[in-house]
Design an enzyme around this catalytic site. Structure first.
Site, mmCIF file in Angstrom:
data_model
loop_
_atom_site.group_PDB
_atom_site.id
_atom_site.type_symbol
_atom_site.label_atom_id
_atom_site.label_comp_id
_atom_site.label_asym_id
_atom_site.label_seq_id
_atom_site.Cartn_x
_atom_site.Cartn_y
_atom_site.Cartn_z
ATOM 1 N N LYS A 20 -14.175 16.370 -29.765
ATOM 2 C CA LYS A 20 -14.129 15.033 -29.228
ATOM 3 C C LYS A 20 -15.138 14.472 -29.849
ATOM 4 O O LYS A 20 -16.084 15.124 -30.403
ATOM 5 C CB LYS A 20 -13.967 14.837 -27.901
ATOM 6 C CG LYS A 20 -12.611 15.274 -27.224
ATOM 7 C CD LYS A 20 -12.390 14.539 -25.914
ATOM 8 C CE LYS A 20 -11.124 14.758 -25.600
ATOM 9 N NZ LYS A 20 -10.665 14.502 -24.080
ATOM 10 N N ARG A 49 -8.803 22.895 -22.116
ATOM 11 C CA ARG A 49 -7.695 22.396 -23.121
ATOM 12 C C ARG A 49 -8.257 22.359 -24.521
ATOM 13 O O ARG A 49 -9.380 21.589 -24.553
ATOM 14 C CB ARG A 49 -7.154 21.110 -22.551
ATOM 15 C CG ARG A 49 -6.296 20.418 -23.486
ATOM 16 C CD ARG A 49 -5.620 18.953 -22.712
ATOM 17 N NE ARG A 49 -4.811 18.628 -23.441
ATOM 18 C CZ ARG A 49 -4.565 17.874 -24.577
ATOM 19 N NH1 ARG A 49 -5.589 17.551 -24.823
ATOM 20 N NH2 ARG A 49 -3.488 17.250 -24.994
#
Length: 285
Positions: free
Chosen positions: A232, A266
């Site tokens: 991210k 995840r």
């Protein structure tokens, strides 16, 4: 089967269509994006053959769960119809389970109709980025289906969330807002709930790091925690690198998440995160 308790009375198993996942050992959820526009180009899969190849590779690398999504939730993502999402997700689930029937699949959707169709196709977990806020039928659907539900914190929609990243105390407000939904879920009869603080969803980079630093405070709710940090912007923008080069930073942040109590990671890179977990386990008393 009753789960054991930890210090915070956190449930340590998930019942996934009769298969118990042991959350006292951190689990890895591999990301399978059946979309043309997911935020990380390396995760985009355009055909069922690619989906199957990636699924098999992730399972061979040790993935415990495969998370299939047909709607890109990156900031400003294009909205698509329910039918288009169904056309992407359901065939992918069916293809994987036809070849690998023992696979545990979660469906990444905020739409109750997609969640129901995915579970009918064999999915065992519903992963809702909206935490029930974008479809009023979601909680009733999860309760009726009696599958584990991942409750993520987000404000607004993928198209509007960046304008809503305003907090006095991000962890306190995230905990409060998640707890409100947990109460509703439990009143609806949902038994297996996992919390996801929603890194990058209606959060600035500074908010993301504050959430990670204080992630253990989320354990007060008494539910397992999922961390979605993989590649991210808090990694690659902070380091001034390309997203494709964000694996090392992702490993570092996931190790911190594990130390703060995350039960599920995840990720895009399954093998590396399984190795990270193995090293983390050596530090536990």
């Amino acid at each position: 089967m009753e789960a054991k308790d930890t210090l915070f009375s956190t449930k340590t198993t998930l019942n996934c269509r009769g298969k118990l996942l042991p959350l006292d050992t951190p689990q890895v959820m591999g990301i399978l994006n059946v979309t043309p526009d997911s935020f990380y180009a390396g995760s985009r899969l355009g055909s069922l053959a690619e989906v199957l190849q990636k699924a098999e590779a992730m399972l061979a690398d040790g993935a415990d769960i495969l998370d299939i999504g047909g709607y890109s939730s990156r900031p400003g993502a294009t909205d698509i119809s329910v039918q288009e999402e169904l056309d992407r997700v359901v065939p992918a689930i069916e293809a994987i389970l036809n070849k690998i029937p023992e696979a545990v699949i979660s469906v990444d959707t905020f739409r109750a109709a997609v969640a129901e169709a995915a579970v009918s196709a064999g999915a065992a977990i519903i992963n809702d980025i909206s935490g029930g806020n974008l479809d009023e039928s979601m909680f009733e659907t999860v309760a009726r289906l009696q599958v584990p539900y991942i409750l993520m914190h987000m404000r607004g929609t993928p198209q509007t969330m960046t304008t809503l990243a305003k907090y006095e105390d991000v962890i306190v407000e995230v905990v409060d807002e998640l707890q409100e939904q947990v109460v509703r879920l439990k009143q609806s009869g949902v038994k297996d709930i996992i919390l996801d603080p929603g890194f990058g969803f209606a959060k600035t980079i500074a908010h993301n790091f504050e959430l990670l630093r204080r992630l253990d405070e989320l354990r007060i709710v008494g539910l397992p925690i999922l961390a979605g940090l993989s590649r991210k912007s808090m990694v690659y923008k902070t380091l001034g690198i390309e997203q494709a080069d964000a694996l090392t930073g992702t490993i570092a942040l996931n190790m911190i998440a594990l130390m703060k109590g995350a039960a599920i990671l995840r990720v895009h890179d399954v093998k590396e995160m399984k190795q990270t977990i193995e090293l983390f386990k050596k530090t536990k008393l």
